[in-house]
Design an enzyme around this catalytic site. Structure first.
Site, short mmCIF file in Angstrom:
data_model
loop_
_atom_site.label_atom_id
_atom_site.label_comp_id
_atom_site.label_asym_id
_atom_site.label_seq_id
_atom_site.Cartn_x
_atom_site.Cartn_y
_atom_site.Cartn_z
N GLU A 1 0.87 -1.16 0.00
CA GLU A 1 0.00 0.00 0.00
C GLU A 1 0.92 1.23 0.00
O GLU A 1 1.81 1.32 0.84
CB GLU A 1 -0.88 -0.02 1.26
CG GLU A 1 -1.93 1.06 1.23
CD GLU A 1 -2.83 1.06 2.46
OE1 GLU A 1 -2.76 0.12 3.28
OE2 GLU A 1 -3.59 2.03 2.61
N ARG B 1 5.36 -13.28 9.24
CA ARG B 1 6.02 -12.02 8.93
C ARG B 1 7.35 -11.95 9.66
O ARG B 1 7.59 -12.68 10.62
CB ARG B 1 5.13 -10.84 9.30
CG ARG B 1 4.90 -10.66 10.79
CD ARG B 1 3.82 -9.64 11.06
NE ARG B 1 4.18 -8.30 10.63
CZ ARG B 1 3.52 -7.59 9.70
NH1 ARG B 1 2.46 -8.09 9.11
NH2 ARG B 1 3.90 -6.39 9.38
N LYS C 1 4.50 0.61 9.37
CA LYS C 1 4.58 1.90 8.70
C LYS C 1 4.03 3.01 9.59
O LYS C 1 4.57 4.11 9.61
CB LYS C 1 3.80 1.85 7.40
CG LYS C 1 4.59 1.18 6.29
CD LYS C 1 3.84 1.28 4.98
CE LYS C 1 3.43 -0.09 4.52
NZ LYS C 1 2.42 -0.10 3.50
P1 ATP Z 1 2.83 -2.30 7.90
O1 ATP Z 1 2.21 -3.17 8.93
O2 ATP Z 1 4.24 -1.95 8.15
O3 ATP Z 1 1.99 -1.12 7.51
P2 ATP Z 1 1.73 -3.67 5.78
O4 ATP Z 1 1.59 -5.14 5.84
O5 ATP Z 1 0.52 -2.87 6.04
O6 ATP Z 1 2.93 -3.22 6.65
P3 ATP Z 1 1.75 -3.47 2.99
O7 ATP Z 1 2.16 -2.31 2.18
O8 ATP Z 1 0.33 -3.83 3.04
O9 ATP Z 1 2.32 -3.19 4.42
O10 ATP Z 1 2.65 -4.73 2.68
C1 ATP Z 1 3.03 -5.17 1.42
C2 ATP Z 1 3.44 -6.60 1.53
O11 ATP Z 1 4.55 -6.73 2.41
C3 ATP Z 1 2.32 -7.47 2.08
O12 ATP Z 1 2.17 -8.57 1.24
C4 ATP Z 1 2.81 -7.87 3.43
O13 ATP Z 1 2.40 -9.16 3.73
C5 ATP Z 1 4.32 -7.77 3.33
N1 ATP Z 1 4.90 -7.44 4.63
C6 ATP Z 1 4.69 -6.33 5.37
N2 ATP Z 1 5.36 -6.40 6.53
C7 ATP Z 1 6.03 -7.56 6.53
C8 ATP Z 1 6.92 -8.22 7.44
N3 ATP Z 1 7.24 -7.68 8.63
N4 ATP Z 1 7.42 -9.42 7.10
C9 ATP Z 1 7.11 -9.97 5.91
N5 ATP Z 1 6.30 -9.42 5.01
C10 ATP Z 1 5.76 -8.22 5.29
MG MG Z 2 -1.24 -3.05 5.19
#
Ligand code: ATP
Ligand code: MG
Length: 580
Positions: free
Chosen positions: A63, A298, A308
């Site tokens: 995102e 994760r 984020k």
């Molecule tokens: P955050 O919690 O930091 O906002 P998010 O999951 O909301 O992260 P996205 O932009 O939705 O961030 O993530 C893009 C991709 O990265 C998703 O497929 C998510 O599963 C993966 N991802 C995010 N954080 C991790 C992590 N700590 N370990 C592995 N994969 C991750």
């Molecule tokens: Mg997200």
């Protein structure tokens, strides 16, 4: 730095459960009849398409509401790595269905980061970079089809009522009084939602599944909401936006994704993912094979926060200098700290992919980086805490070349010249007035080798009013120069580095420590902000060997005995800045 070639360092295929699933799916010929016209779309779009020549399709769907962090690197290596290894395609998809908080700035930096890690989204002549917001029309059509098939209704309960009636883990939910509206009533209400005349929250479109389901996500989840907000790509075209759990499966299906890999917290969403895509298939909007969701653990890393929302807080509250502050666990921060794509690859290979949540020690990441940098970085000399050393029996105008290998384990990288003169800078800690036990470096009466130069004998020192040593005096033994026949004639236990006062280059060095004092920031305090390490940055003035005078931003070296350093992007020839 040369990321692409470094990147190929180790290319054995680490086995993991996702690879096993893919192997099985390929053996079952699951995608044998999969059609793909070359761009995303529903059943009619692909109706006359040829067979998809990509063996599998994965996607990385960030995102664009912040900068990518080290956790995302795990997902990038997984998704793009699988596509590469299985001769498939990995799409870069901006999951921009939430109009708020999303921004083009983030889009650009995400593109840079993925490329920096060594990947792109090309497959043959396809350019698989997509925006989920391009699918808003299809999603709207999908919502209409669910209403028409009796699988969705417009709920006019308030948000509070909806929450109350959802039930709990142990108690079933209650059906909404609006659940029995006719298809026509729902179509009219959904049109009203879309018309712009309704305020945010007045109504919501819900899937009609089962308010008694043990899985709360299946209790008539919301799929479309009213949101009067401008979108960074679609502007004011829409005032209704799909919910993430509705949008994501559709995005996967339109893009012909075979394996939709996400983190474990989405496990409970999988039944809805399958429910939705099956309904849309039955309604003729999609065709088999439908994408399947698979969850992995994760990355949780000690001493950092990987969310984020929190990273945004660190930046906006100015706990750090910006997204690319070298202490930030963002990829732009890691890059500025000298972490490399090859290091991330080694790290992600080592930690593997599993279904069990666990914490990875930050040291594992640092070790991987060091291992890669040890091979890739040339050596240089820097004196971080300088005091003067005067060689009393060395002529004042004498200058001599000393030869230092660029890499101790790789002769092919050659040697460089370092100038030796009468006055040198050495490390303050390489001299003691009264040596402690097992101290083999300089102290009055002791001999050490000036690395790549001569053995010297310490003859005295000066101190200032506070008792701080300012200058150390020594005499050199002329026959003992490194590389000469007499080099081994005198045995010494200490070996110290130095730079010539006359030739050295002054620079600023930033010494970074961890941003957080504790392994799990926030776990035992009111807020993770309470665990910030207030002394995570120390800036000092140092003396570098003369060969670094032309150093360029992002050049990396190991400073002998001090670790790895990278030239900061803000560095200039007049004002050299190095980050450890
Ligand atoms: P955050 O919690 O930091 O906002 P998010 O999951 O909301 O992260 P996205 O932009 O939705 O961030 O993530 C893009 C991709 O990265 C998703 O497929 C998510 O599963 C993966 N991802 C995010 N954080 C991790 C992590 N700590 N370990 C592995 N994969 C991750
Ligand atoms: Mg997200």
């Amino acid at each position: 730095m040369a990321p692409m070639s470094d990147h190929e360092i180790k290319d054995d295929l680490p086995s993991n459960f996702i690879r096993s699933i893919i192997d099985r799916n390929l053996n079952e010929n699951l995608y044998q009849n999969k059609k793909w016209i070359g761009s995303p779309g529903g059943a009619s779009h692909h109706a006359n398409a040829p067979l998809d020549s990509a063996k599998i399709r994965t996607r990385f769907p960030p995102e664009p509401n912040g900068y990518l962090h080290i956790g995302h690197a795990k997902s990038i290596f997984l998704n793009f790595g699988l596509a590469r290894d299985y001769k498939g395609a990995c799409h870069l998809r901006f999951d921009d269905t939430n109009p708020e908080k999303e921004d083009e700035e983030y889009v650009r930096s995400i593109i840079d980061n993925v490329q920096w890690l060594g990947f792109d989204w090309k497959f043959k002549d396809e350019d698989n970079l997509y925006y989920a917001s391009s699918y808003f029309s299809f999603m709207h059509e999908a919502a209409l089809s669910l209403i028409q098939s009796g699988d969705a209704y417009v709920d006019q309960q308030t948000a509070d009522e909806i929450r109350e009636n959802r039930g709990t883990l142990t108690a079933a939910g209650k059906n909404s009084p609006y659940r029995q509206q006719t298809v026509d009533e729902n179509l009219t209400l959904f049109a009203a939602m879309k018309s712009g005349k309704q305020p945010d929250g007045a109504m919501v479109l819900r899937a009609k599944i089962d308010m008694a389901s043990p899985n709360i996500n299946m209790r008539d989840p919301a799929i479309y909401r009213i949101k009067h907000a401008e979108h960074h790509r679609t502007g004011n075209d829409w005032c209704i936006y799909p919910m993430y759990t509705f949008a994501h499966p559709i995005e996967d299906a339109l893009e012909g994704i075979t394996h939709s890999i996400c983190t474990l917290e989405f496990e409970d969403q999988r039944p809805f993912y399958d429910w939705l895509l099956t309904k849309l298939k039955n309604n003729g909007l999609l065709t088999d094979p439908l994408p399947k969701q698979h969850e992995f653990a994760r990355l949780n890393l000690t001493y950092v926060v990987l969310s984020k929302r929190r990273l945004i807080e660190l930046v906006t509250n100015q706990h750090v200098s910006g997204w690319d502050d070298p202490r930030m666990p963002t990829l732009v921060g890691a890059k500025r700290r000298g972490y490399t794509p090859a290091g991330f690859k080694l790290f992600t290979d080592r930690i593997g992919v599993s279904k069990a949540d666990s914490w990875i020690d930050y040291v594992t990441l640092e070790d991987a980086m060091r291992e890669v940098l040890n091979t890739s970085c040339d050596r240089r000399v820097a004196v971080l805490d300088p005091i003067k050393l005067v060689i009393s029996n060395y002529a004042e105008d004498q200058v001599e070349d000393c030869f230092a290998p660029n890499h101790p384990q790789d002769e092919s990288r050659g040697k460089r010249v370092i100038k030796l003169t009468r006055e040198l800078w050495i490390e303050r800690q390489d001299f003691m007035i009264e040596p402690e036990k097992k101290y083999f470096r300089l102290y009055p009466g002791n001999q050490v080798r000036l690395r790549y130069g001569y053995v010297v004998n310490c003859t005295g020192y000066d101190v200032d009013k506070k008792g701080q040593v300012t200058t150390v005096y020594c005499e050199y033994l002329p026959d003992t120069k490194s590389g000469s026949a007499g080099a081994d004639s005198v045995k010494v236990k200490g070996n110290i580095h130095w730079v010539s006062c006359e030739h050295a280059v002054e620079a600023k060095v930033n010494l970074y420590d961890r941003l957080f004092k504790v392994e799990h920031p926030g776990a035992n305090s009111e807020s993770y902000l309470d665990d910030i390490n207030e002394s995570s940055l120390t800036s000092i003035t140092v003396q570098l060997e003369e060969n670094l005078v032309n150093i360029k931003p992002m050049d990396q070296f190991q400073f002998e005995r001090h670790g790895y350093f990278i030239c900061d992007p803000d560095s200039s020839s007049k004002n050299i800045i190095m980050n450890r």
